[in-house]
Design an enzyme around this catalytic site. Sequence first.
Site, PDB file in Angstrom:
ATOM      1  N   ASN A   1      34.724  29.273  67.977  1.00 31.10           N
ATOM      2  CA  ASN A   1      36.008  28.632  67.696  1.00 31.10           C
ATOM      3  C   ASN A   1      36.382  28.961  66.258  1.00 31.10           C
ATOM      4  O   ASN A   1      35.824  28.396  65.319  1.00 31.10           O
ATOM      5  CB  ASN A   1      35.873  27.113  67.903  1.00 31.10           C
ATOM      6  CG  ASN A   1      37.141  26.362  67.564  1.00 31.10           C
ATOM      7  OD1 ASN A   1      38.174  26.966  67.282  1.00 31.10           O
ATOM      8  ND2 ASN A   1      37.068  25.038  67.578  1.00 31.10           N
TER       9      ASN A   1
ATOM     10  N   GLU B   1      39.071  17.628  66.090  1.00 34.28           N
ATOM     11  CA  GLU B   1      40.096  17.846  65.050  1.00 34.28           C
ATOM     12  C   GLU B   1      41.496  17.615  65.618  1.00 34.28           C
ATOM     13  O   GLU B   1      42.369  17.115  64.920  1.00 34.28           O
ATOM     14  CB  GLU B   1      39.941  19.268  64.464  1.00 34.28           C
ATOM     15  CG  GLU B   1      38.687  19.352  63.593  1.00 34.28           C
ATOM     16  CD  GLU B   1      38.030  20.718  63.543  1.00 34.28           C
ATOM     17  OE1 GLU B   1      38.646  21.716  63.947  1.00 34.28           O
ATOM     18  OE2 GLU B   1      36.857  20.781  63.112  1.00 34.28           O
TER      19      GLU B   1
ATOM     20  N   GLU C   1      30.301  17.641  71.204  1.00 33.93           N
ATOM     21  CA  GLU C   1      30.362  17.907  69.771  1.00 33.93           C
ATOM     22  C   GLU C   1      30.379  16.583  69.022  1.00 33.93           C
ATOM     23  O   GLU C   1      31.462  15.998  68.821  1.00 33.93           O
ATOM     24  CB  GLU C   1      31.637  18.689  69.427  1.00 33.93           C
ATOM     25  CG  GLU C   1      31.721  20.055  70.068  1.00 33.93           C
ATOM     26  CD  GLU C   1      32.603  21.007  69.262  1.00 33.93           C
ATOM     27  OE1 GLU C   1      32.133  22.110  68.985  1.00 33.93           O
ATOM     28  OE2 GLU C   1      33.727  20.637  68.882  1.00 33.93           O
TER      29      GLU C   1
ATOM     30  N   GLY D   1      31.532  26.897  65.270  1.00 33.01           N
ATOM     31  CA  GLY D   1      32.649  26.956  64.323  1.00 33.01           C
ATOM     32  C   GLY D   1      32.334  27.943  63.216  1.00 33.01           C
ATOM     33  O   GLY D   1      32.445  29.161  63.375  1.00 33.01           O
TER      34      GLY D   1
HETATM   35  P1  13P Z   1      30.797  23.986  63.025  1.00 34.31           P
HETATM   36  O1  13P Z   1      29.909  24.934  63.814  1.00 34.31           O
HETATM   37  O2  13P Z   1      31.455  24.623  61.866  1.00 34.31           O
HETATM   38  O3  13P Z   1      30.085  22.706  62.714  1.00 34.31           O
HETATM   39  O4  13P Z   1      32.017  23.592  64.015  1.00 34.31           O
HETATM   40  C1  13P Z   1      31.736  23.158  65.298  1.00 34.31           C
HETATM   41  C2  13P Z   1      33.011  23.071  66.056  1.00 34.31           C
HETATM   42  O5  13P Z   1      33.848  22.233  65.764  1.00 34.31           O
HETATM   43  C3  13P Z   1      33.245  24.046  67.131  1.00 34.31           C
HETATM   44  O6  13P Z   1      34.359  23.692  67.904  1.00 34.31           O
END
Ligand code: 13P
Length: 252
Positions: free
Chosen positions: A9, A100, A170, A236
Amino acid sequence: MRDKIVAGNWKMNLTRQAGLSLVDEIYRGLNLDDTTDVKVVVAPPFPFLFEMRDWINPETLLFLSAQNCHQEKNGAFTGAVSAEMLASYDCTYCIVGHSERREYFGEDDKLINQKIQRLLENSIKPIYCCGESLEERESEKHFEVVAAQIQSAFQGFKKQELLNVVVAYEPVWAIGTGKTATPEQAQEMHAFIRQKLSQVLGDEAEEISILYGGSVKPENAKELFSQKDIDGGLIGGASLNANQFLSIIHSF
Ligand code: 13P
């Protein structure tokens, strides 16, 4: 056998050139390895989708995802992108319900339910994100919260439709924080999610891929992915670096 999936992502990062270089590096990295059976998904920002189609190749198990879609079919919704448009750009997947989007854009599970509906109508597989906040985990409400999210997001769908959904757990406290859920914490929640899904899907809940997301890195991916109910990751930060992303893929 359910799919093993590693999805990147990209969120609101990179420029057109940087995005094209990144997908090219990922593609080359995958081509060199003909033994992987992991489905690799890239979810770039909307404007990159058109050109990224050139790298999409089911033979190298590389697929395209969007990061969001609008809940209505079409109409006067300035700035929005419909599921039908995404289908016309060969998107196999679309992320919905990311924390988010919930936090900064006020999305709730009722709205997400409508988005899932639009995606399924257009034969796009939703990657449905769920997960609790730090406060909810500390007050031991995490199972309750995730159960309620799943219940309302998947309300009203037929079994046959739900079999096209991918779930991503998540925990909000692990996203972009460097704090990862322990493999035990993640496995416990994934087993719980599968058990919830089995109330609708019966034994076919075993066919649903449940991904873990939240600070997945090359260093912790192997242990997370070796858990019985963890079928891959939604990545992410580490998906913006081809070497890190490929290393996560290869840790299967
Ligand atoms: P990170 O891997 O940066 O913690 O983000 C995870 C995420 O929100 C994937 O959708």
